[in-house]
Design an enzyme around this catalytic site. Structure first.
Site, PDB file in Angstrom:
ATOM      1  N   ASP A 163       5.705   0.960  -0.716  1.00  0.00           N
ATOM      2  CA  ASP A 163       4.573   0.518  -1.542  1.00  0.00           C
ATOM      3  C   ASP A 163       4.402  -1.002  -1.525  1.00  0.00           C
ATOM      4  OD1 ASP A 163       4.273   3.229  -2.309  1.00  0.00           O
ATOM      5  OD2 ASP A 163       5.765   2.965  -3.884  1.00  0.00           O
ATOM      6  N   GLU A 166      -6.823   9.712  -3.029  1.00  0.00           N
ATOM      7  CA  GLU A 166      -5.586  10.302  -3.533  1.00  0.00           C
ATOM      8  C   GLU A 166      -4.893   9.395  -4.541  1.00  0.00           C
ATOM      9  OE1 GLU A 166      -2.732  13.275  -3.939  1.00  0.00           O
ATOM     10  OE2 GLU A 166      -4.529  13.369  -2.691  1.00  0.00           O
TER      11      GLU A 166
END
Length: 467
Positions: free
Chosen positions: A45, A219
Site C-alpha cells: 500500500d 473496489e
C-alpha cells in the site's frame, strides 16, 4: 527473526548478478531502481509524498508468513534518487492508537503548515468496525502521535486518501465497498459537514460484470490528485485479482468520468494499490506485488515505475518490471550515508540504533548491500564506517559492479563488546573512480558478524582548508 532474507539469498544474488552484467561505463545512464524497492521486509500500500527534495514513501507492513492481512505497524522510507532508499523504521503502529485493536491497513500522509498528518484505517476496539485515525508529527519520518485520541471518522470502511486543493481546501476520500469524501478543516484533524457518498455510476467508474452488488469497477484504495486543472482518482478495481484504473473530473468531488486501465492485473498479489507523484520533473507510479520469495496476496512488496502522461493528459498503461525507475541523479559518497540507504540488500535486516536512526544488522558471512550510481569522480582515498559487534567482528569488503566485483578496499571490524557498542573504523581505498554501483560485502566466521550504522568515503583530491 531473520525475516525474508534467509529464504532469499540465492534468488537475490542471482538477480543482482544479472543486473550487474551492464558494463560499468554505461551505468550512469542505465542505473534503475531494483523492484521491489525493499527486500528485507514485506511492504504494501505505497503512499508517496514529495518534501524538501526527497520522496518519502509511507507503506504498510505485511508480517512474515501471513495468511491474512496481518499488519501491526506502518513503515517510512525515503529517497533522493528513486533508486537508493533509506529505511526510517516504524514511526507509527497500532499501539499509537489506544483505541485501535487490529488491522494497520492502507493510509496516506500529507504535509501542511510544517506538520505531517498520516491518515490510516484501523479497527476500533469499542465498536469492532474499521475507522479512520489521524496521526501527526513534526517530521516526515515521525515519530507520529495520535492527534485525536479517537477516530476522525468511522463508518466501517477503509483506505483513506488525502488531497489539498490549490485553494487550501483539504479533502479526505476513503471507502470499500462505497466511496466517500469529507471536507477537512484547516487543522486537518476535524471536518465540516457530513461524509458524502460519491455516486458509483458506470459512467464514472466503469462497468463490472458478474457481481450485481458491485455494478462498477471501483473496489478500494483511492488516490486523488490534481494536474493541469484536472482531478484524477486512481483506484484498485474489480477484486479479485485487482487491476489499477482511474477516473477524472473537473472538480474534487466530481462528476467523475471513467478513463480506463493504468496497470492491468498481473503479479502474484491479488490486490494492488496505487500512488502517483511528480519528482524532479518526472512522474512516478508506485504499486505493490508479491515478487519477493514467500510473496503473495498477504506478503506483498512495493515497486515503482517512471511514466509520462499522454499529450491529452491521460495515463498510459503501465506494466510491472524488475528494473524500475531510472536513477534521478547520483549518490555522493563523500558525505555521510546511512547504511540503511540501500538499492538492494541480501541477507540483512534493519533495527533501531542506540545512536539514533536505524542500523543494518543480522549480518552473516556473504551478505551484502548494494548502493547504485555512486559518484566517486576522480577517486576516493579512504573509507570510514560506524560499526559494532557483539562477536569477533568481520570484514567489510568494498566492491564495484557486483558482489564479486573489483575490491577497492577492505575494512576490518573488531569485536566492540556489544551489538550497539559503536566505533568508527577506517581503511584505505584504491581504484574507486567514476560512477559505479558499490557493494558492501561482509565476510567473516560463522554466526552474526557485525552491525553497520553509516559510512563515508574521503576523496583523494580533497582540498585542505586554509589555516
Amino acid at each position: 527473526m531473520r525475516g525474508i532474507a534467509p529464504r532469499a539469498v540465492a534468488w537475490i544474488t542471482g538477480l543482482v548478478l544479472a543486473f550487474a552484467l551492464v558494463p560499468a561505463v554505461v551505468q550512469p545512464s542505465a542505473a534503475r531502481a531494483d523492484n521491489p524497492l525493499v527486500q528485507h521486509v514485506y511492504t504494501a500500500d505505497p503512499a508517496p509524498l514529495v518534501h524538501d527534495g526527497r520522496v518519502y514513501l509511507y507503506t504498510g507492513h505485511d508480517e512474515d508468513g501471513s495468511t491474512y492481512f496481518t499488519m501491526k505497524d506502518w513503515r517510512v522510507w525515503s529517497s533522493a534518487d528513486m533508486v537508493n532508499w533509506t529505511d526510517h523504521g516504524s514511526p507509527l503502529s497500532l499501539a499509537t492508537f489506544s483505541w485501535a485493536s487490529a488491522d494497520a491497513w492502507a493510509g496516506q500522509a500529507v504535509q501542511r503548515g510544517g506538520r505531517f498528518y498520516w491518515y490510516v484505517p484501523v479497527k476500533n476496539r469499542a465498536t469492532g468496525r474499521m475507522a479512520i485515525g489521524v496521526a501527526v508529527a513534526d517530521s516526515p519520518t515521525g515519530p507520529f502521535r495520535d492527534a485525536l485520541g479517537r477516530p476522525l471518522v468511522e463508518n466501517g470502511e477503509i483506505d483513506p486518501s488525502v488531497f489539498i486543493d490549490d485553494n487550501g481546501q483539504a479533502y479526505l476520500y476513503w471507502g470499500n465497498p462505497n466511496l466517500w469524501y469529507v471536507k477537512l478543516n484547516a487543522d486537518m484533524t476535524s471536518y465540516s459537514g457530513s461524509p458524502t457518498r460519491i455516486p458509483l455510476t458506470t459512467a464514472g467508474f466503469g462497468t463490472r460484470t458478474g457481481d450485481p452488488n458491485r455494478p462498477t469497477l471501483y473496489e478500494e484504495g483511492p488516490w486523488v490528485y490534481k494536474r493541469n486543472g484536472l482531478y484524477y482518482l486512481v483506484f484498485a478495481a474489480k477484486c479479485c485479482s485487482e487491476f489499477i484504473a482511474y477516473s477524472t473530473a473537473p472538480g474534487p468531488t466530481g462528476p467523475w468520468t471513467y478513463r480506463g486501465t493504468v496497470m492491468p492485473t498481473q503479479g502474484s498479489s491479488f490486490t494492488n494499490h496505487p500512488g502517483i507523484v511528480d519528482f524532479k520533473g518526472n512522474s512516478y507510479f508506485f504499486y505493490h506485488n508479491g515478487a519477493l520469495p514467500g510473496g503473495g496476496g498477504y506478503t506483498r512488496s512495493v515497486a515503482v515505475e517512471r511514466f509520462s502522461y499522454n499529450a491529452d493528459g491521460t495515463i498510459p498503461t503501465i506494466t510491472m518490471t524488475n528494473t524500475g525507475a531510472p536513477q534521478a541523479g547520483t549518490l555522493n559518497p563523500y558525505v555521510r550515508q546511512e547504511a540503511e540507504t540501500i538499492a538492494w540488500g541480501s541477507g540483512i535486516e534493519t533495527e533501531p540504533a542506540a545512536e539514533g536512526g536505524m542500523n543494518v544488522g543480522w549480518i552473516e558471512n556473504g551478505d551484502h548491500l548494494k548502493v547504485k550510481g555512486v559518484a566517486f569522480g576522480s577517486g576516493a582515498s579512504s573509507f570510514a564506517a560506524r560499526v559494532a559487534s557483539g562477536s569477533s567482528g568481520g570484514t567489510v569488503e568494498l566492491r564495484l559492479g557486483s558482489p564479486n566485483g573489483t575490491v577497492v578496499g577492505r575494512c576490518g571490524v573488531p569485536g566492540t563488546g556489544g551489538w550497539q557498542t559503536w566505533t568508527t573504523v577506517n581503511c584505505p581505498v584504491s581504484g574507486a573512480t567514476g560512477t559505479q554501483d558499490l557493494y558492501l560485502r561482509f565476510t567473516g566466521g560463522s554466526g552474526y558478524l557485525l552491525n553497520i550504522n553509516w559510512w563515508q568515503f574521503t576523496a583523494a583530491t580533497a582540498l585542505t582548508a586554509p589555516r
